[in-house]
Design an enzyme around this catalytic site. Structure first.
Site, PDB file in Angstrom:
ATOM      1  N   ASP A  67      67.209 -39.728 -49.371  1.00 53.92           N
ATOM      2  CA  ASP A  67      66.158 -40.002 -50.361  1.00 53.92           C
ATOM      3  C   ASP A  67      65.854 -38.799 -51.244  1.00 53.92           C
ATOM      4  O   ASP A  67      66.301 -37.682 -50.971  1.00 53.92           O
ATOM      5  CB  ASP A  67      64.878 -40.476 -49.643  1.00 53.92           C
ATOM      6  CG  ASP A  67      64.565 -39.651 -48.388  1.00 53.92           C
ATOM      7  OD1 ASP A  67      65.066 -38.520 -48.280  1.00 53.92           O
ATOM      8  OD2 ASP A  67      63.818 -40.144 -47.522  1.00 53.92           O
ATOM      9  N   ASP A 136      54.393 -43.645 -39.406  1.00 52.38           N
ATOM     10  CA  ASP A 136      54.226 -45.101 -39.493  1.00 52.38           C
ATOM     11  C   ASP A 136      55.513 -45.852 -39.188  1.00 52.38           C
ATOM     12  O   ASP A 136      55.618 -47.051 -39.448  1.00 52.38           O
ATOM     13  CB  ASP A 136      53.710 -45.483 -40.888  1.00 52.38           C
ATOM     14  CG  ASP A 136      54.620 -44.978 -42.011  1.00 52.38           C
ATOM     15  OD1 ASP A 136      55.701 -44.422 -41.709  1.00 52.38           O
ATOM     16  OD2 ASP A 136      54.247 -45.133 -43.189  1.00 52.38           O
ATOM     17  N   HIS A 138      58.517 -45.183 -40.602  1.00 54.26           N
ATOM     18  CA  HIS A 138      59.496 -45.291 -41.702  1.00 54.26           C
ATOM     19  C   HIS A 138      60.731 -44.441 -41.421  1.00 54.26           C
ATOM     20  O   HIS A 138      60.658 -43.423 -40.721  1.00 54.26           O
ATOM     21  CB  HIS A 138      58.873 -44.968 -43.065  1.00 54.26           C
ATOM     22  CG  HIS A 138      58.542 -43.529 -43.337  1.00 54.26           C
ATOM     23  ND1 HIS A 138      57.264 -43.071 -43.507  1.00 54.26           N
ATOM     24  CD2 HIS A 138      59.333 -42.443 -43.501  1.00 54.26           C
ATOM     25  CE1 HIS A 138      57.279 -41.777 -43.768  1.00 54.26           C
ATOM     26  NE2 HIS A 138      58.525 -41.364 -43.768  1.00 54.26           N
ATOM     27  N   GLU A 143      59.049 -47.523 -46.319  1.00 55.97           N
ATOM     28  CA  GLU A 143      57.692 -47.651 -45.788  1.00 55.97           C
ATOM     29  C   GLU A 143      57.493 -49.028 -45.147  1.00 55.97           C
ATOM     30  O   GLU A 143      58.276 -49.955 -45.397  1.00 55.97           O
ATOM     31  CB  GLU A 143      56.684 -47.476 -46.930  1.00 55.97           C
ATOM     32  CG  GLU A 143      56.688 -46.083 -47.565  1.00 55.97           C
ATOM     33  CD  GLU A 143      55.995 -45.018 -46.721  1.00 55.97           C
ATOM     34  OE1 GLU A 143      56.055 -45.085 -45.486  1.00 55.97           O
ATOM     35  OE2 GLU A 143      55.383 -44.111 -47.314  1.00 55.97           O
TER      36      GLU A 143
END
Ligand code: GLP
Length: 261
Positions: A67, A136, A138, A143
């Site tokens: 990313d 979380d 990811h 996400e």
């Protein structure tokens, strides 16, 4: 999923580096998927040591990073390109022309995403994808809510992820809101997925990923469908796993032909 629990982040990183070493020795021109964040840093240090000791070379290795932040120039000190150059690429013999990160300042984001996917395909696909995990759940920047079949595309970061990543920026409002990330479908096509997680703040995400239901609400849980996913984690990140003792037993009883260290 294979779960390897090590006594410390250092031991876990050594193990991860040995699996990557094995991949490179099997095929010196292999394609590595790489990750940023604090988690893989020790693994990169171990790989740099192996390179300095002339045990491995990255000369023919091709890499794709997961990313990049939209809007940051490659030379920006907060770009993931800078992170990779500083922490890994310029400290090995990898050829910069063989290293790929999404271009975060493209004319067209959809075109850039398509191009990134076709470059991976042209390189023959990813042999081993290194992954960290967000609080979380990811992976990459997929996400919660990301399609489990998603491809490389632009995503909007959650306020929680922007806050967690603001430690690298001078202020939270400097953290870009958008990113380009490989999709979950892209990651799932890697031949091996190697996920690392350290520390008790990752314990919940790790328990959800390994023992929870497969759900877009915990993007990393899609790895339960991966035929060869190895999670190397430390004791603190393993703290909430119900089958922790079983994973340790499986690892201790592994036959020699399945071992990489
Ligand atoms: C970012 C990256 C992820 C990484 C995560 C966790 O969101 N895009 O690839 O896994 O941070 O970072 P850390 O390893 O610093 O906890």
């Amino acid at each position: 999923m294979e779960v390897v629990i090590k006594s410390s982040p250092t031991e876990a990183s050594k193990s991860a580096a040995l699996l990557i070493k094995k991949t490179i020795l099997n095929d010196p021109a292999c394609v590595l998927g790489l990750a940023t964040g604090s988690t893989p840093l020790k693994t990169y240090e171990e790989l740099i040591k192996l390179y300095q000791e002339k045990i491995i070379s990255f000369k023919k290795v091709v890499s794709f990073n997961l990313d990049e932040y939209v809007g940051l120039a490659p030379a920006d000190k907060n770009s993931y390109r800078s992170f990779m150059n500083d922490n890994f690429f310029t400290r090995t013999d990898i050829q910069i022309k063989n290293t790929h990160l999404p271009n975060a300042l493209p004319k067209s984001i959809p075109e850039e995403c398509k191009d990134f996917e076709s470059k991976i395909k042209k390189a023959g696909g990813i042999d081993l994808q290194l992954l960290g995990i967000g609080l979380d759940g990811h992976i990459g920047f997929n996400e919660p809510g990301s399609s489990l079949n998603s491809r490389t595309r632009m995503k909007t970061l959650t306020p929680e992820t922007r806050l967690a990543n603001s430690k690298y920026f001078s202020a939270i409002d400097r953290v870009p809101k958008h990113v380009i990330t490989m999709g979950l479908g892209t990651i799932m096509e890697a031949k091996i997925c190697l996920l690392l997680a350290f520390g008790d703040d990752k314990a919940q995400a790790i328990a959800d990923m390994i023992e929870g239901p497969v759900t877009a609400s915990v993007p990393a849980s899609v790895l339960q469908f991966h035929p060869r996913c190895i999670a190397i984690i430390d004791e603190s990140a393993a703290a909430m796993l119900k089958r922790k003792n079983y994973y340790t037993q499986v690892y201790d009883d592994k036959p020699g032909w399945q071992r990489w260290e």
